[in-house]
Design an enzyme around this catalytic site. Structure first.
Site, PDB file in Angstrom:
ATOM      1  N   ASP A   1     -43.657  -8.792  32.875  1.00  0.00           N
ATOM      2  CA  ASP A   1     -44.639  -9.080  31.688  1.00  0.00           C
ATOM      3  C   ASP A   1     -45.285  -7.438  31.013  1.00  0.00           C
ATOM      4  O   ASP A   1     -46.527  -8.016  30.402  1.00  0.00           O
ATOM      5  CB  ASP A   1     -46.273  -9.410  32.046  1.00  0.00           C
ATOM      6  CG  ASP A   1     -45.547 -10.668  33.112  1.00  0.00           C
ATOM      7  OD1 ASP A   1     -45.008 -11.195  32.417  1.00  0.00           O
ATOM      8  OD2 ASP A   1     -46.816 -10.633  34.140  1.00  0.00           O
TER       9      ASP A   1
ATOM     10  N   ASP B   1     -39.061  -7.513  28.477  1.00  0.00           N
ATOM     11  CA  ASP B   1     -38.262  -6.941  28.762  1.00  0.00           C
ATOM     12  C   ASP B   1     -38.166  -6.086  30.144  1.00  0.00           C
ATOM     13  O   ASP B   1     -37.745  -7.505  30.391  1.00  0.00           O
ATOM     14  CB  ASP B   1     -39.029  -5.193  27.809  1.00  0.00           C
ATOM     15  CG  ASP B   1     -39.917  -4.609  28.438  1.00  0.00           C
ATOM     16  OD1 ASP B   1     -40.406  -5.696  30.152  1.00  0.00           O
ATOM     17  OD2 ASP B   1     -40.619  -4.274  28.189  1.00  0.00           O
TER      18      ASP B   1
ATOM     19  N   ASN C   1     -41.196 -15.360  26.587  1.00  0.00           N
ATOM     20  CA  ASN C   1     -42.048 -15.477  27.860  1.00  0.00           C
ATOM     21  C   ASN C   1     -43.588 -16.518  28.223  1.00  0.00           C
ATOM     22  O   ASN C   1     -44.608 -15.598  26.635  1.00  0.00           O
ATOM     23  CB  ASN C   1     -42.053 -13.845  28.675  1.00  0.00           C
ATOM     24  CG  ASN C   1     -43.176 -14.904  30.299  1.00  0.00           C
ATOM     25  OD1 ASN C   1     -42.771 -15.794  31.273  1.00  0.00           O
ATOM     26  ND2 ASN C   1     -43.762 -14.364  30.634  1.00  0.00           N
ATOM     27  N   THR C   2     -44.156 -16.931  28.250  1.00  0.00           N
ATOM     28  CA  THR C   2     -45.644 -17.127  28.417  1.00  0.00           C
ATOM     29  C   THR C   2     -46.048 -16.703  29.475  1.00  0.00           C
ATOM     30  O   THR C   2     -45.412 -17.039  31.142  1.00  0.00           O
ATOM     31  CB  THR C   2     -45.583 -18.484  28.309  1.00  0.00           C
ATOM     32  OG1 THR C   2     -47.215 -18.690  27.906  1.00  0.00           O
ATOM     33  CG2 THR C   2     -45.055 -19.575  29.152  1.00  0.00           C
ATOM     34  N   HIS C   3     -47.498 -16.209  29.543  1.00  0.00           N
ATOM     35  CA  HIS C   3     -48.070 -15.279  30.588  1.00  0.00           C
ATOM     36  C   HIS C   3     -49.835 -15.946  30.526  1.00  0.00           C
ATOM     37  O   HIS C   3     -50.324 -15.784  29.469  1.00  0.00           O
ATOM     38  CB  HIS C   3     -48.364 -13.999  30.639  1.00  0.00           C
ATOM     39  CG  HIS C   3     -48.517 -13.189  31.809  1.00  0.00           C
ATOM     40  ND1 HIS C   3     -48.082 -13.136  33.327  1.00  0.00           N
ATOM     41  CD2 HIS C   3     -49.623 -13.337  31.549  1.00  0.00           C
ATOM     42  CE1 HIS C   3     -49.025 -12.852  33.976  1.00  0.00           C
ATOM     43  NE2 HIS C   3     -50.153 -12.760  33.042  1.00  0.00           N
TER      44      HIS C   3
ATOM     45  N   ARG D   1     -29.020 -10.116  44.415  1.00  0.00           N
ATOM     46  CA  ARG D   1     -29.873 -10.404  43.010  1.00  0.00           C
ATOM     47  C   ARG D   1     -29.010 -10.445  42.071  1.00  0.00           C
ATOM     48  O   ARG D   1     -28.594 -11.486  41.152  1.00  0.00           O
ATOM     49  CB  ARG D   1     -30.852  -9.289  43.350  1.00  0.00           C
ATOM     50  CG  ARG D   1     -32.131 -10.404  42.167  1.00  0.00           C
ATOM     51  CD  ARG D   1     -33.104 -11.374  42.580  1.00  0.00           C
ATOM     52  NE  ARG D   1     -33.916 -11.564  41.786  1.00  0.00           N
ATOM     53  CZ  ARG D   1     -34.837 -11.971  42.046  1.00  0.00           C
ATOM     54  NH1 ARG D   1     -35.519 -11.647  43.381  1.00  0.00           N
ATOM     55  NH2 ARG D   1     -35.995 -12.610  40.792  1.00  0.00           N
TER      56      ARG D   1
ATOM     57  N   GLY E   1     -39.697  -4.393  32.235  1.00  0.00           N
ATOM     58  CA  GLY E   1     -40.836  -4.545  33.101  1.00  0.00           C
ATOM     59  C   GLY E   1     -41.722  -6.071  33.422  1.00  0.00           C
ATOM     60  O   GLY E   1     -41.059  -7.455  32.775  1.00  0.00           O
TER      61      GLY E   1
ATOM     62  N   ILE F   1     -37.962 -12.950  37.975  1.00  0.00           N
ATOM     63  CA  ILE F   1     -37.953 -11.600  37.113  1.00  0.00           C
ATOM     64  C   ILE F   1     -36.620 -11.753  36.559  1.00  0.00           C
ATOM     65  O   ILE F   1     -35.873 -11.586  37.615  1.00  0.00           O
ATOM     66  CB  ILE F   1     -37.922 -10.609  37.434  1.00  0.00           C
ATOM     67  CG1 ILE F   1     -39.337 -10.307  38.142  1.00  0.00           C
ATOM     68  CG2 ILE F   1     -38.064  -9.568  36.834  1.00  0.00           C
ATOM     69  CD1 ILE F   1     -40.750 -10.553  36.841  1.00  0.00           C
TER      70      ILE F   1
END
Ligand code: GRF
Length: 211
Positions: free
Chosen positions: A156, A152, A118-120, A76, A154, A103
């Site tokens: 979301d 960051d 990011n969009t969540h 990864r 984490g 991620i």
């Protein structure tokens, strides 16, 4: 989290996608319709898989694309470095994760931290993770929505830039609710990227300030 205060004009944006790419399309349309006044332009599109509509949208717009699949790397972290290298080649002011279902790791964050948006599809901190729409429905929430935030280390958890609210209807299933969220999400993302690009921004702790 460091953030640039003097973006290029127009700001160079690399968009990462994993699927249909309607949020990407909204950004492409904003660039095409707004011209230089929009303040940002998509310069390349990357993905973690091939054969997706998001990449076809980029190709139709004449943009360079790249694919970095986790399965093609020994680990990864090696994938993360390869993704960071591919993004870096396009010298972005902002990286937008628009339905990118991976991620990013330490190297990517070290190189682009404070510049990754990011969009969540939920109102964070409620319902983070890959099933934000399904989880809000299952919980019985009466409102949900979308959150545009900086990334960051984490899942979301980064500083919130803007949120949009969507009511949950009794008759909603996941697909119907997600479509209504995406209507709001696309407009919010276009607005946020334009404002970050035109006005600059600062991040202090969890707070994002756009002058
Ligand atoms: C968006 O709702 C995004 O928040 C979620 O997946 C959806 C992507 O949609 N992670 P699209 O690929 O931009 O159409």
């Amino acid at each position: 989290m460091a953030a640039p205060t003097e973006p290029s004009s127009p700001a160079r944006v690399v968009v990462l996608v994993s699927g249909s790419g309607t949020n990407l399309q909204a950004l492409l349309d904003a660039t095409a319709e707004g011209g230089p006044a929009y303040g940002a332009e998509v310069v390349a599109v990357g993905a973690d898989r091939s054969g997706i509509e998001g990449l076809r949208r980029a190709e139709r717009a004449g943009l360079p694309t790249f694919v970095r699949r986790v399965a093609d790397f020994a680990s990864r972290p090696e994938w993360d470095v390869a993704l960071a290298d591919a993004v870096s080649a396009h010298r972005p002011d902002l990286v937008v994760s628009a339905g990118f279902m991976k991620i990013v790791g330490a190297e990517f964050l070290a190189r682009f931290g404070g510049r990754i948006v990011n969009t969540h599809p939920a109102l964070l901190p409620s319902f983070p993770g890959a099933h934000g729409v399904r989880d809000a429905l299952a919980y019985g929430a009466k409102v949900t929505g979308c959150t545009v935030h900086f990334v960051d280390d984490g899942v979301d958890t980064g500083p919130v830039i803007a949120q949009g609210v969507v009511e949950i209807r009794d008759e909603d299933d996941e697909a119907a609710l997600h479509e209504r969220i995406k209507d709001v999400e696309r407009r919010l993302l276009v607005d946020v990227v334009g404002r970050l690009a035109r006005d600059g921004y600062s991040i202090k702790g969890r707070k994002v300030y756009i002058p």
